[in-house]
Scaffold this motif. Structure first.
Motif, PDB file in Angstrom:
ATOM      1  N   MET A 104      60.907  65.041  32.524  1.00 17.13           N
ATOM      2  CA  MET A 104      59.488  64.777  31.568  1.00 17.13           C
ATOM      3  C   MET A 104      60.833  63.758  30.635  1.00 17.13           C
ATOM      4  O   MET A 104      61.883  64.073  30.466  1.00 17.13           O
ATOM      5  N   ALA A 105      60.328  62.982  30.171  1.00 19.64           N
ATOM      6  CA  ALA A 105      61.176  62.110  29.192  1.00 19.64           C
ATOM      7  C   ALA A 105      61.563  62.577  28.206  1.00 19.64           C
ATOM      8  O   ALA A 105      60.904  63.329  27.889  1.00 19.64           O
ATOM      9  N   SER A 106      62.199  62.193  27.031  1.00 14.71           N
ATOM     10  CA  SER A 106      62.761  62.793  26.038  1.00 14.71           C
ATOM     11  C   SER A 106      61.655  62.204  24.828  1.00 14.71           C
ATOM     12  O   SER A 106      60.924  60.833  24.652  1.00 14.71           O
ATOM     13  N   PRO A 107      61.289  63.053  23.588  1.00 13.83           N
ATOM     14  CA  PRO A 107      60.656  63.566  22.812  1.00 13.83           C
ATOM     15  C   PRO A 107      60.584  62.078  22.091  1.00 13.83           C
ATOM     16  O   PRO A 107      60.338  60.970  21.712  1.00 13.83           O
ATOM     17  N   ASP A 108      61.862  61.666  22.266  1.00 13.86           N
ATOM     18  CA  ASP A 108      62.567  60.092  21.212  1.00 13.86           C
ATOM     19  C   ASP A 108      61.552  58.799  22.068  1.00 13.86           C
ATOM     20  O   ASP A 108      61.590  58.222  21.151  1.00 13.86           O
ATOM     21  N   LEU A 109      61.701  58.375  23.293  1.00  9.10           N
ATOM     22  CA  LEU A 109      61.977  57.596  24.095  1.00  9.10           C
ATOM     23  C   LEU A 109      60.234  57.350  24.433  1.00  9.10           C
ATOM     24  O   LEU A 109      59.318  56.833  23.963  1.00  9.10           O
ATOM     25  N   ILE A 110      59.311  58.587  24.672  1.00 12.85           N
ATOM     26  CA  ILE A 110      57.802  58.822  23.877  1.00 12.85           C
ATOM     27  C   ILE A 110      57.545  58.087  22.736  1.00 12.85           C
ATOM     28  O   ILE A 110      56.857  57.796  22.601  1.00 12.85           O
ATOM     29  N   TRP A 111      58.398  58.969  22.122  1.00  2.36           N
ATOM     30  CA  TRP A 111      57.591  57.857  20.209  1.00  2.36           C
ATOM     31  C   TRP A 111      58.265  56.850  20.457  1.00  2.36           C
ATOM     32  O   TRP A 111      56.938  55.731  19.895  1.00  2.36           O
ATOM     33  N   GLN A 112      59.251  56.320  20.547  1.00  2.00           N
ATOM     34  CA  GLN A 112      59.479  54.727  20.984  1.00  2.00           C
ATOM     35  C   GLN A 112      58.165  53.389  21.475  1.00  2.00           C
ATOM     36  O   GLN A 112      57.798  53.004  21.276  1.00  2.00           O
ATOM     37  N   CYS A 113      57.452  54.417  22.687  1.00  2.00           N
ATOM     38  CA  CYS A 113      56.349  53.794  23.294  1.00  2.00           C
ATOM     39  C   CYS A 113      55.188  53.811  23.205  1.00  2.00           C
ATOM     40  O   CYS A 113      54.460  53.293  22.469  1.00  2.00           O
ATOM     41  N   VAL A 114      54.422  55.210  21.708  1.00  2.00           N
ATOM     42  CA  VAL A 114      53.658  55.489  21.038  1.00  2.00           C
ATOM     43  C   VAL A 114      53.426  55.150  19.966  1.00  2.00           C
ATOM     44  O   VAL A 114      52.152  55.561  18.884  1.00  2.00           O
ATOM     45  N   LYS A 115      54.165  54.554  19.328  1.00  2.00           N
ATOM     46  CA  LYS A 115      54.125  54.680  17.928  1.00  2.00           C
ATOM     47  C   LYS A 115      53.840  53.774  17.306  1.00  2.00           C
ATOM     48  O   LYS A 115      53.162  53.625  15.634  1.00  2.00           O
ATOM     49  N   LYS A 116      53.657  52.234  17.881  1.00  2.00           N
ATOM     50  CA  LYS A 116      52.761  50.686  17.027  1.00  2.00           C
ATOM     51  C   LYS A 116      51.162  51.137  17.715  1.00  2.00           C
ATOM     52  O   LYS A 116      50.756  50.408  17.040  1.00  2.00           O
ATOM     53  N   ASN A 117      51.144  51.608  18.609  1.00  2.00           N
ATOM     54  CA  ASN A 117      49.746  51.297  20.273  1.00  2.00           C
ATOM     55  C   ASN A 117      49.671  52.416  20.005  1.00  2.00           C
ATOM     56  O   ASN A 117      50.481  52.744  21.619  1.00  2.00           O
ATOM     57  N   ASN A 118      48.609  53.606  20.092  1.00  2.00           N
ATOM     58  CA  ASN A 118      48.261  54.276  21.193  1.00  2.00           C
ATOM     59  C   ASN A 118      46.847  54.944  20.942  1.00  2.00           C
ATOM     60  O   ASN A 118      46.016  54.243  19.928  1.00  2.00           O
ATOM     61  N   ALA A 119      45.969  55.173  20.906  1.00  2.00           N
ATOM     62  CA  ALA A 119      44.572  55.759  21.654  1.00  2.00           C
ATOM     63  C   ALA A 119      44.316  55.952  20.746  1.00  2.00           C
ATOM     64  O   ALA A 119      42.380  56.787  19.819  1.00  2.00           O
ATOM     65  N   PHE A 120      44.782  56.719  19.833  1.00  2.00           N
ATOM     66  CA  PHE A 120      44.575  57.907  18.223  1.00  2.00           C
ATOM     67  C   PHE A 120      45.121  57.154  16.933  1.00  2.00           C
ATOM     68  O   PHE A 120      44.783  57.694  16.280  1.00  2.00           O
ATOM     69  N   LEU A 121      45.870  56.076  16.884  1.00  2.00           N
ATOM     70  CA  LEU A 121      45.956  55.465  16.022  1.00  2.00           C
ATOM     71  C   LEU A 121      44.811  55.106  15.312  1.00  2.00           C
ATOM     72  O   LEU A 121      44.122  54.209  15.649  1.00  2.00           O
ATOM     73  N   THR A 122      44.151  55.418  13.895  1.00  2.00           N
ATOM     74  CA  THR A 122      44.232  54.357  13.010  1.00  2.00           C
ATOM     75  C   THR A 122      44.849  53.976  11.685  1.00  2.00           C
ATOM     76  O   THR A 122      45.545  54.724  11.133  1.00  2.00           O
ATOM     77  N   LYS A 123      44.184  52.561  11.593  1.00  2.00           N
ATOM     78  CA  LYS A 123      44.905  52.447  10.189  1.00  2.00           C
ATOM     79  C   LYS A 123      43.863  52.277   9.079  1.00  2.00           C
ATOM     80  O   LYS A 123      42.529  51.628   9.246  1.00  2.00           O
ATOM     81  N   ASN A 124      44.336  52.112   7.540  1.00  2.00           N
ATOM     82  CA  ASN A 124      43.420  52.331   6.677  1.00  2.00           C
ATOM     83  C   ASN A 124      43.756  51.676   5.415  1.00  2.00           C
ATOM     84  O   ASN A 124      45.622  53.457   4.628  1.00  2.00           O
ATOM     85  N   MET A 125      43.918  50.650   4.530  1.00  2.00           N
ATOM     86  CA  MET A 125      44.586  50.226   3.670  1.00  2.00           C
ATOM     87  C   MET A 125      45.977  50.348   3.678  1.00  2.00           C
ATOM     88  O   MET A 125      46.959  51.174   2.602  1.00  2.00           O
ATOM     89  N   GLY A 126      46.476  49.984   4.833  1.00  2.00           N
ATOM     90  CA  GLY A 126      48.026  50.239   4.780  1.00  2.00           C
ATOM     91  C   GLY A 126      48.709  51.094   5.481  1.00  2.00           C
ATOM     92  O   GLY A 126      50.057  51.797   5.491  1.00  2.00           O
ATOM     93  N   VAL A 127      48.374  51.963   5.481  1.00  2.00           N
ATOM     94  CA  VAL A 127      48.635  53.447   5.842  1.00  2.00           C
ATOM     95  C   VAL A 127      47.872  54.167   7.593  1.00  2.00           C
ATOM     96  O   VAL A 127      46.944  53.690   7.944  1.00  2.00           O
ATOM     97  N   GLN A 128      48.801  54.726   8.296  1.00  2.00           N
ATOM     98  CA  GLN A 128      48.770  54.540   9.638  1.00  2.00           C
ATOM     99  C   GLN A 128      48.486  55.727  10.001  1.00  2.00           C
ATOM    100  O   GLN A 128      49.004  57.104   8.837  1.00  2.00           O
ATOM    101  N   PHE A 129      47.890  56.348   9.990  1.00  2.00           N
ATOM    102  CA  PHE A 129      47.537  57.704  10.242  1.00  2.00           C
ATOM    103  C   PHE A 129      47.284  57.654  12.030  1.00  2.00           C
ATOM    104  O   PHE A 129      46.822  57.408  12.871  1.00  2.00           O
ATOM    105  N   SER A 130      46.869  58.851  12.663  1.00  2.00           N
ATOM    106  CA  SER A 130      47.107  59.477  13.988  1.00  2.00           C
ATOM    107  C   SER A 130      45.884  60.820  13.989  1.00  2.00           C
ATOM    108  O   SER A 130      45.863  61.458  13.599  1.00  2.00           O
ATOM    109  N   LYS A 131      44.908  60.520  14.967  1.00  2.00           N
ATOM    110  CA  LYS A 131      43.768  62.151  15.237  1.00  2.00           C
ATOM    111  C   LYS A 131      44.281  62.630  16.933  1.00  2.00           C
ATOM    112  O   LYS A 131      43.341  63.871  16.984  1.00  2.00           O
TER     113      LYS A 131
END
Length: 117
Positions: A1-28
């Protein structure tokens, strides 16, 4: 399995759970107690994750920690189980807060029943 840091670098800006509201990024995603898009709270990339939700019946709670699932309706008992099982100390306080919040919301929904006139 890949390291958690590598996974975070891949999904932090764009993933299916990401929602943006008034400049704040939330994740579901499941396992994200605070619903914030950060490495600390992410349920996608951390190995130790906690998910707290309603279990379906009246005021039952379901707590999932990694692959261990706890179900019950007694909040004090659930808090004791969480204190014993959760290893990450930064998640313990957040888990306790979410347990009480979810339990209060379930009890409030139960108390508000409209009578038919």
């Amino acid at each position: 399995m890949a390291s958690p840091d590598l996974i975070w670098q891949c999904v932090k800006k764009n993933n299916a759970f990401l929602t943006k509201n008034m400049g704040v990024q939330f994740s579901k995603e499941k396992g994200n107690l605070m619903s914030l898009n950060s490495f600390k709270h992410s349920g996608l990339c951390n190995t130790n994750k906690v998910n707290i939700e309603a279990a379906g019946a009246d005021d039952d709670l379901q707590i999932t920690y990694n692959d261990l699932t706890l179900k019950g309706h007694d909040v004090k008992q659930m808090v004791r189980k969480v204190e014993k099982t959760i290893i990450r100390t930064d998640l313990k306080a957040m888990a306790m807060a979410k347990i009480t919040y979810v339990h209060k919301s379930l009890r409030a929904g139960k108390a508000i029943k409209k009578s038919k006139n």
